[in-house]
Design a protein around this motif. Structure first.
Motif, mmCIF file in Angstrom:
data_model
loop_
_atom_site.group_PDB
_atom_site.id
_atom_site.type_symbol
_atom_site.label_atom_id
_atom_site.label_comp_id
_atom_site.label_asym_id
_atom_site.label_seq_id
_atom_site.Cartn_x
_atom_site.Cartn_y
_atom_site.Cartn_z
ATOM 1 N N SER A 60 18.522 -9.667 49.429
ATOM 2 C CA SER A 60 17.976 -8.302 49.404
ATOM 3 C C SER A 60 17.535 -7.902 50.810
ATOM 4 O O SER A 60 17.032 -8.718 51.580
ATOM 5 C CB SER A 60 16.798 -8.207 48.435
ATOM 6 N N ALA A 61 17.767 -6.627 51.140
ATOM 7 C CA ALA A 61 17.342 -6.048 52.417
ATOM 8 C C ALA A 61 16.478 -4.834 52.132
ATOM 9 O O ALA A 61 16.263 -4.447 50.975
ATOM 10 C CB ALA A 61 18.564 -5.679 53.255
ATOM 11 N N THR A 62 15.980 -4.233 53.190
ATOM 12 C CA THR A 62 15.143 -3.043 53.005
ATOM 13 C C THR A 62 15.936 -1.908 52.366
ATOM 14 O O THR A 62 15.367 -1.028 51.724
ATOM 15 C CB THR A 62 14.583 -2.593 54.356
ATOM 16 N N THR A 63 17.263 -1.953 52.538
ATOM 17 C CA THR A 63 18.118 -0.904 51.967
ATOM 18 C C THR A 63 18.489 -1.171 50.517
ATOM 19 O O THR A 63 19.116 -0.335 49.882
ATOM 20 C CB THR A 63 19.401 -0.780 52.794
ATOM 21 N N GLY A 64 18.127 -2.339 49.982
ATOM 22 C CA GLY A 64 18.442 -2.671 48.600
ATOM 23 C C GLY A 64 19.085 -4.035 48.485
ATOM 24 O O GLY A 64 19.192 -4.793 49.460
ATOM 25 N N ASN A 65 19.508 -4.375 47.269
ATOM 26 C CA ASN A 65 20.123 -5.676 47.030
ATOM 27 C C ASN A 65 21.518 -5.741 47.657
ATOM 28 O O ASN A 65 22.223 -4.737 47.748
ATOM 29 C CB ASN A 65 20.225 -5.955 45.529
ATOM 30 N N ILE A 66 21.918 -6.963 48.039
ATOM 31 C CA ILE A 66 23.221 -7.202 48.650
ATOM 32 C C ILE A 66 24.034 -8.088 47.731
ATOM 33 O O ILE A 66 23.521 -9.070 47.177
ATOM 34 C CB ILE A 66 23.064 -7.870 50.036
ATOM 35 N N ASP A 67 25.289 -7.732 47.561
ATOM 36 C CA ASP A 67 26.193 -8.548 46.757
ATOM 37 C C ASP A 67 26.497 -9.836 47.510
ATOM 38 O O ASP A 67 26.965 -9.813 48.645
ATOM 39 C CB ASP A 67 27.484 -7.782 46.488
#
Length: 224
Positions: A60-67
């Motif tokens: 997860s990043a500040t921009t949202g979850n990462i696949d």
């Protein structure tokens, strides 16, 4: 009188036949070589093939979850040292295996996971005198795992592991054999958080838990 002579002749004939049979059996035993069952035989082996490092990853990043990948196919190599039991009914050996695979973020390579296994294994052969020998076995040992990347942080884990294996072996020439098999090693690891980056350079928090290593291999053994 005639009866006594006939009885004596029959007894002498039987005694001569018994002695001749004993001499024939002794001569046959001398002609036939003594066949000894093979005893303990040390061996060295090489294995290699494809693996699947099972893991549970969330990123997860500040921009949202990462696949991110949970499981990815990779490759491995292994070196074995050990001993075959008498009659080749089983074997005990030490192995060092080195596994590697790549995890992706949003479809792009993010980091490699490397797993080293120090294992003590025992196999049982079901048809030791046949040309093709099925076997099953168990192993236990110690593992260390770590990520390899350009990130400032990384994931590391180590501990006791256990598993099982099965396969088929066959002899090519004297003391040289090939085998194919499957192995699975359970990695009872804890879930850990560490820091990575995505392709845009944003900070990513990754949670990783390794579950196991499954491998399919082709190997060769030399007995001495």
């Amino acid at each position: 009188m005639k009866r006594n002579v006939i009885a004596s002749g029959v007894l002498l004939s039987l005694f001569s036949m018994h002695a001749w049979c004993d001499e024939g059996a002794a001569a046959q035993a001398e002609l036939e070589p003594m066949v000894q069952a093979p005893g303990f035989q040390y061996f060295v082996g090489l294995r290699g093939g494809a693996n699947l490092i099972g893991s549970d990853n969330t990123a997860s990043a500040t921009t949202g979850n990462i696949d991110s990948d949970d499981d990815d196919f990779g490759s491995f190599g292994a070196l074995d040292f050990g001993v075959y039991m008498p009659n080749q009914q089983g074997r005990v050996y030490y192995s060092f295996e080195y596994h590697t695979s790549t995890t992706k973020f949003d479809g792009q390579d993010a980091y490699d996971t490397n797993v080293g296994l120090h294992l003590l294994s025992a196999d049982h052969f079901f048809r030791p005198q046949a040309s093709i020998k099925p076997f099953v076995g168990l192993h236990i040992g110690y593992a260390f795992a770590e990520t390899d990347s350009d990130f400032s942080d990384s994931y590391e884990e180590s501990g006791i592991v256990f598993g099982f294996q099965a396969g088929l072996g066959w002899e090519v020439i004297d003391d040289l054999g090939f085998e194919v098999g499957l192995r699975h090693t359970v990695l009872p690891s804890e879930r850990r958080s560490w820091q990575a980056e995505n392709s845009a350079g944003d900070s990513v928090t990754v949670e990783t838990q390794l579950k196991g290593v499954t491998s399919a291999y082709l190997g060769a053994t030399y007995r001495f």
